[in-house]
Design an enzyme around this catalytic site. Sequence first.
Site, PDB file in Angstrom:
ATOM      1  N   CYS A  19       0.819  -1.211   0.000  1.00 24.79           N
ATOM      2  CA  CYS A  19       0.000   0.000   0.000  1.00 24.79           C
ATOM      3  C   CYS A  19       0.853   1.262   0.000  1.00 24.79           C
ATOM      4  O   CYS A  19       0.523   2.258  -0.637  1.00 24.79           O
ATOM      5  CB  CYS A  19      -0.939  -0.007   1.193  1.00 24.79           C
ATOM      6  N   HIS A  22      -1.536   1.261   7.190  1.00 24.09           N
ATOM      7  CA  HIS A  22      -1.972   1.280   5.796  1.00 24.09           C
ATOM      8  C   HIS A  22      -1.772   2.692   5.246  1.00 24.09           C
ATOM      9  O   HIS A  22      -2.007   3.674   5.953  1.00 24.09           O
ATOM     10  CB  HIS A  22      -3.451   0.901   5.722  1.00 24.09           C
ATOM     11  N   ASN A  52      -8.578   4.306  -1.676  1.00 20.41           N
ATOM     12  CA  ASN A  52      -7.886   3.112  -1.207  1.00 20.41           C
ATOM     13  C   ASN A  52      -7.239   2.390  -2.389  1.00 20.41           C
ATOM     14  O   ASN A  52      -7.390   2.793  -3.540  1.00 20.41           O
ATOM     15  CB  ASN A  52      -8.867   2.192  -0.474  1.00 20.41           C
TER      16      ASN A  52
END
Length: 341
Positions: free
Chosen positions: A139, A273, A295
């Site tokens: 990520c 994240h 995201n």
Amino acid sequence: MWRYLALIAIMLAVVSAYNVRLSTADDYTTRFKTWMVEHNKMYHEEEEFYLRLSNFIRNIHSIEKMNRQYGRTATFGLNKFSDLSLDEFKKHYLMPNYKPKARVTKETFNYPSNIPATLDWRTKGYVTPVKNQLMCGSCWAFSATEQIETANIMAGGQVEYLSEQQIVDCDPYDGGCGGGDPYTAYQYVQNNGGLTLNVTYPYTAANGACYANSTAPAVQVTAFGYASSQGNETQLREAMAARGPLSICVNAEPWMSYQSGIFSSTCSDDLDHCVQIVGYDTDATSKTPYFIVRNSWGTDWGLLGYIYIQAGSNLCGITNEVTYVSVHPDSSNTVNYHKMH
């Protein structure tokens, strides 16, 4: 055989823990098989099937609890992660061992305070499409790459889809699929002389041998840094208004089953994240302010890959690590509208 019996016992224990009648357990099995078809899932061993069914039942009850507690503003539901245990989800999609880099200097930020009441940089064309990191804790590389793509467009460059995999494979400061930090990803790209295109160095969702030296850089990083102070949401808005979308790192463990609405669940600031924040708004009905966050779990998660995070309490540590990057676009490249990963 003993593993099979053990898994049957685990599933029965799950059923018992949630006071599920055997007839209802059959209903769960039917529901799980329907979910498998919808998500193109197949398990070749009975042990695997019952393990995944146990996770599925746990997740259903977790979703029901989340909707009871936070359903006023958001909806949680079954999705492609619903056969995973929480530990598996954290291992494959988050960075459970992530430790933010210590800030060695205290920055001073002076942004104009007369910012718009609402802001969505997607409408300006500065945000590239939602991507999918798959089962790799990359990520941070996606967040950094998305930020470089945005900076390239804002600097007058053409729309380029850049290579997350180059950062995963080649960044010596971070850990590939094991996690990393956008800040040091920018440092790698700057030291390397640029970041190449995704079509040249495609994403594999696995750690690999670096071959950046055999590719041509498409965009060069000229500067990078922190964009706002920890705990200051007003400054975060001001930074977005002045700089555009920004890379942020958050705690995303409770996002696993998010579907829609404004996320207001209990969420720590233990960062695991990294994503991209692209705007802010206020719900017209509830008057709840929220941030718009992109995201990297694909468009089949959340709101076509986005999540709205309630503003006002630094929820999920949304202000704790906010970074920007400046770039020098390479005008020799053509627009690269190729298939996204």
